[in-house]
Write a protein that holds these residues in place. Sequence first.
Motif, PDB file in Angstrom:
ATOM      1  N   ASN A   1     -18.880  11.516 -18.593  1.00 17.54           N
ATOM      2  CA  ASN A   1     -18.504  10.240 -19.201  1.00 17.54           C
ATOM      3  C   ASN A   1     -19.648   9.240 -19.171  1.00 17.54           C
ATOM      4  O   ASN A   1     -19.900   8.515 -20.137  1.00 17.54           O
ATOM      5  CB  ASN A   1     -17.289   9.654 -18.483  1.00 17.54           C
ATOM      6  N   ALA A   2     -20.376   9.207 -18.060  1.00 15.99           N
ATOM      7  CA  ALA A   2     -21.510   8.295 -17.957  1.00 15.99           C
ATOM      8  C   ALA A   2     -22.614   8.696 -18.938  1.00 15.99           C
ATOM      9  O   ALA A   2     -23.242   7.829 -19.555  1.00 15.99           O
ATOM     10  CB  ALA A   2     -22.046   8.293 -16.526  1.00 15.99           C
ATOM     11  N   ALA A   3     -22.833   9.999 -19.095  1.00 15.73           N
ATOM     12  CA  ALA A   3     -23.896  10.478 -19.978  1.00 15.73           C
ATOM     13  C   ALA A   3     -23.614  10.132 -21.431  1.00 15.73           C
ATOM     14  O   ALA A   3     -24.498   9.677 -22.162  1.00 15.73           O
ATOM     15  CB  ALA A   3     -24.075  11.985 -19.814  1.00 15.73           C
ATOM     16  N   ARG A   4     -22.378  10.334 -21.862  1.00 14.42           N
ATOM     17  CA  ARG A   4     -22.079  10.058 -23.272  1.00 14.42           C
ATOM     18  C   ARG A   4     -22.051   8.556 -23.556  1.00 14.42           C
ATOM     19  O   ARG A   4     -22.474   8.111 -24.633  1.00 14.42           O
ATOM     20  CB  ARG A   4     -20.775  10.730 -23.689  1.00 14.42           C
ATOM     21  N   ALA A   5     -21.555   7.756 -22.603  1.00 18.89           N
ATOM     22  CA  ALA A   5     -21.586   6.304 -22.788  1.00 18.89           C
ATOM     23  C   ALA A   5     -23.027   5.799 -22.821  1.00 18.89           C
ATOM     24  O   ALA A   5     -23.382   4.938 -23.635  1.00 18.89           O
ATOM     25  CB  ALA A   5     -20.793   5.616 -21.668  1.00 18.89           C
ATOM     26  N   TRP A   6     -23.868   6.340 -21.954  1.00 20.07           N
ATOM     27  CA  TRP A   6     -25.270   5.953 -21.914  1.00 20.07           C
ATOM     28  C   TRP A   6     -25.968   6.322 -23.212  1.00 20.07           C
ATOM     29  O   TRP A   6     -26.746   5.531 -23.762  1.00 20.07           O
ATOM     30  CB  TRP A   6     -25.956   6.614 -20.724  1.00 20.07           C
ATOM     31  N   ALA A   7     -25.707   7.529 -23.722  1.00 20.32           N
ATOM     32  CA  ALA A   7     -26.335   7.958 -24.975  1.00 20.32           C
ATOM     33  C   ALA A   7     -25.939   7.054 -26.135  1.00 20.32           C
ATOM     34  O   ALA A   7     -26.766   6.708 -26.987  1.00 20.32           O
ATOM     35  CB  ALA A   7     -25.948   9.410 -25.281  1.00 20.32           C
TER      36      ALA A   7
ATOM     37  N   PRO B   1     -35.412   5.518 -26.794  1.00 21.31           N
ATOM     38  CA  PRO B   1     -34.818   6.866 -26.708  1.00 21.31           C
ATOM     39  C   PRO B   1     -35.522   7.776 -25.708  1.00 21.31           C
ATOM     40  O   PRO B   1     -34.877   8.649 -25.117  1.00 21.31           O
ATOM     41  CB  PRO B   1     -34.926   7.397 -28.138  1.00 21.31           C
ATOM     42  N   ALA B   2     -36.841   7.590 -25.494  1.00 24.25           N
ATOM     43  CA  ALA B   2     -37.555   8.430 -24.527  1.00 24.25           C
ATOM     44  C   ALA B   2     -37.031   8.196 -23.113  1.00 24.25           C
ATOM     45  O   ALA B   2     -36.694   9.145 -22.383  1.00 24.25           O
ATOM     46  CB  ALA B   2     -39.055   8.154 -24.598  1.00 24.25           C
ATOM     47  N   LEU B   3     -36.953   6.923 -22.718  1.00 21.02           N
ATOM     48  CA  LEU B   3     -36.407   6.611 -21.404  1.00 21.02           C
ATOM     49  C   LEU B   3     -34.918   6.958 -21.321  1.00 21.02           C
ATOM     50  O   LEU B   3     -34.423   7.401 -20.279  1.00 21.02           O
ATOM     51  CB  LEU B   3     -36.621   5.134 -21.089  1.00 21.02           C
TER      52      LEU B   3
ATOM     53  N   ALA C   1     -22.458  18.483 -20.976  1.00 20.36           N
ATOM     54  CA  ALA C   1     -22.524  17.271 -21.810  1.00 20.36           C
ATOM     55  C   ALA C   1     -23.790  16.456 -21.526  1.00 20.36           C
ATOM     56  O   ALA C   1     -24.394  15.908 -22.448  1.00 20.36           O
ATOM     57  CB  ALA C   1     -21.279  16.413 -21.586  1.00 20.36           C
ATOM     58  N   LYS C   2     -24.175  16.362 -20.249  1.00 29.53           N
ATOM     59  CA  LYS C   2     -25.384  15.580 -19.924  1.00 29.53           C
ATOM     60  C   LYS C   2     -26.597  16.150 -20.644  1.00 29.53           C
ATOM     61  O   LYS C   2     -27.422  15.400 -21.191  1.00 29.53           O
ATOM     62  CB  LYS C   2     -25.606  15.580 -18.413  1.00 29.53           C
ATOM     63  N   GLU C   3     -26.694  17.461 -20.644  1.00 29.17           N
ATOM     64  CA  GLU C   3     -27.812  18.116 -21.329  1.00 29.17           C
ATOM     65  C   GLU C   3     -27.757  17.858 -22.829  1.00 29.17           C
ATOM     66  O   GLU C   3     -28.779  17.591 -23.471  1.00 29.17           O
ATOM     67  CB  GLU C   3     -27.758  19.610 -21.039  1.00 29.17           C
ATOM     68  N   TYR C   4     -26.549  17.941 -23.383  1.00 33.58           N
ATOM     69  CA  TYR C   4     -26.368  17.753 -24.823  1.00 33.58           C
ATOM     70  C   TYR C   4     -26.833  16.366 -25.261  1.00 33.58           C
ATOM     71  O   TYR C   4     -27.608  16.229 -26.218  1.00 33.58           O
ATOM     72  CB  TYR C   4     -24.896  17.944 -25.176  1.00 33.58           C
ATOM     73  N   TYR C   5     -26.388  15.329 -24.558  1.00 34.96           N
ATOM     74  CA  TYR C   5     -26.737  13.967 -24.968  1.00 34.96           C
ATOM     75  C   TYR C   5     -28.216  13.666 -24.718  1.00 34.96           C
ATOM     76  O   TYR C   5     -28.827  12.878 -25.461  1.00 34.96           O
ATOM     77  CB  TYR C   5     -25.837  12.968 -24.259  1.00 34.96           C
ATOM     78  N   ALA C   6     -28.799  14.286 -23.707  1.00 30.78           N
ATOM     79  CA  ALA C   6     -30.240  14.119 -23.494  1.00 30.78           C
ATOM     80  C   ALA C   6     -31.023  14.725 -24.649  1.00 30.78           C
ATOM     81  O   ALA C   6     -32.007  14.142 -25.125  1.00 30.78           O
ATOM     82  CB  ALA C   6     -30.649  14.765 -22.179  1.00 30.78           C
ATOM     83  N   TRP C   7     -30.591  15.894 -25.128  1.00 27.82           N
ATOM     84  CA  TRP C   7     -31.262  16.508 -26.278  1.00 27.82           C
ATOM     85  C   TRP C   7     -31.090  15.641 -27.524  1.00 27.82           C
ATOM     86  O   TRP C   7     -32.014  15.531 -28.347  1.00 27.82           O
ATOM     87  CB  TRP C   7     -30.713  17.905 -26.535  1.00 27.82           C
TER      88      TRP C   7
ATOM     89  N   ALA D   1     -30.265  12.506 -18.611  1.00 29.52           N
ATOM     90  CA  ALA D   1     -30.221  13.848 -18.018  1.00 29.52           C
ATOM     91  C   ALA D   1     -29.957  13.802 -16.518  1.00 29.52           C
ATOM     92  O   ALA D   1     -29.560  14.818 -15.922  1.00 29.52           O
ATOM     93  CB  ALA D   1     -31.541  14.568 -18.286  1.00 29.52           C
ATOM     94  N   LEU D   2     -30.139  12.637 -15.884  1.00 31.95           N
ATOM     95  CA  LEU D   2     -29.976  12.515 -14.433  1.00 31.95           C
ATOM     96  C   LEU D   2     -28.666  11.855 -14.032  1.00 31.95           C
ATOM     97  O   LEU D   2     -28.392  11.709 -12.835  1.00 31.95           O
ATOM     98  CB  LEU D   2     -31.146  11.704 -13.859  1.00 31.95           C
TER      99      LEU D   2
END
Length: 521
Positions: A28-34, A14-16, A113-119, A22-23
């Motif tokens: 769509n990529a952020a939520r799939a990645w999360a 989860p750290a990585l 969304a990217k920020e949300y899933y990173a948090w 976040a980058l």
Amino acid sequence: MSHSPMLFWLLVIPALGALVGALLPSRNAARAWALVVSLGTALVAALLAVAFAQSHSSSAYLFQVLVPSFSLDKLGFTLSLGVDGVSLWLVLLTALLTPLAILSSWRSIQDRAKEYYAWMLLLLLAMLGVFLARDLLLFYVFFELTLVPMFFIIGIWGGPQRRAAAGKFFLFTFAGSVLTLAGVIYLGLNAAPHGGASFAMDDIIRYAQSLSHHQRMWLFLAFLAGFAVKVPLFPVHTWLPLAHTEAPTAGSVILAGVLLKLGTYGLFRLAMPIGGMSVMSAAAGYLGLLCVVGIIYGALVAWVQQDIKKLVAYSSVSHLGFCVLGLAALNVAGIQGSVLYMVNHGLSTGALFLVIGMIYDRYHTRDINELSGLARRMPKMAFFFVLFTLSSIGLPGLNGFVSEFLTILGAFTSPHLGIRYGALASLGIILGAIYMLHMVARVIFGPLKTPGHDAEHHEAETQSELPADLSGREVGLLVPLAMAVILLGVWPNLVLNSIRPAAERLLEPPAAPQVAVMVDR
């Protein structure tokens, strides 16, 4: 005892994942990645549980590791991780709820969304860190780190009063933790067996047992201050209803399912061993009184709520009172019931918040006065809602029953509590059944009613003009929780057998402490 690299992967993944997520270039990529990262973490947790089950060991910490390369010798801090029969189940609970919470945000979170899933992934890291930490300072760092992601999740993606809810959440929980930090520093600076500083939990608890009753009482109160707010116990519970009501659905699921358990886990893992049986025996009556007041108060306030989400939030105040009451009983039955209740409450209440979020997505209201008869148009949703409600009120055959029974049994048979506390807590169970079934009767059954339409208009409308029943994605979210609710209802020994050794160790006299041996990586 053995070394397991899976303990590190539970934190590294989860750290990585949070850093990479976040980058990423798109929502769509952020939520799939999360989702992939959270599922990968859940897979590691499942493999850890399988290895734990195959070991057939009752040692204090079956898997534990110390990393000297990360140690700060002058400070006495080490990156020491471990898992036992109690923390393992909370790790599994966290690993199960997080991907479900992320998937529930698939459509509702559109902005930032990217920020949300990173948090969300950073929050996963912090929660797992609390349950795995075997160094007191490391525990405290993770314990406080959970505040930051949840503060932003509530404050950015919450409801109309999100800023007030996030601020209240942060200030209440941080203020209590400052007193806990004082206790952490005092113990760390004095607990090293050969001078210097040491925050190793084994050293801390061993040193605390050598202190006077008066010193241990003050230390117990310092740790209780931070953990009681997190539970939350009456009367420091007032931040919880607003935070639950304003948080997005995923935030409420994680808050109820895991974050509240950090307080009860902290009491079990640190406050009680540091205080010792003499302090706990003296404090059990007072602690039990706060529990039964919170149980009854939370139930009565929940009864009069018109917002479904706020009703379930106040029910958590009542239910978590049972968790602490089982610990205050100071017997094996009560402690087993308390730990099992942590897991069961996370499953049933987390599931209820998911269903409530699905209702809100369709009707944009949680007001009981504006909703009625939803089973006529949403039979799938009605099934899950009724199932998780029955689980929450402790119907025999579902997961809530055994944990409630054991905590009440522990109170009745405890020389420190007795029949008065047990009877008052039992009244809370009755009240819980009343307000939860009353909510179900009004929202799920009865004449069909939704915002802006009365029953007559609805009867004349076609099915296509009304909000659809649960989608396949939403059903997929709820099925794992429903299976867990039924499984632990018919097979509670799956959890209870692994909890018992830890409960017995907690109640052992200080003359025979068990010291865990760490294995260097």
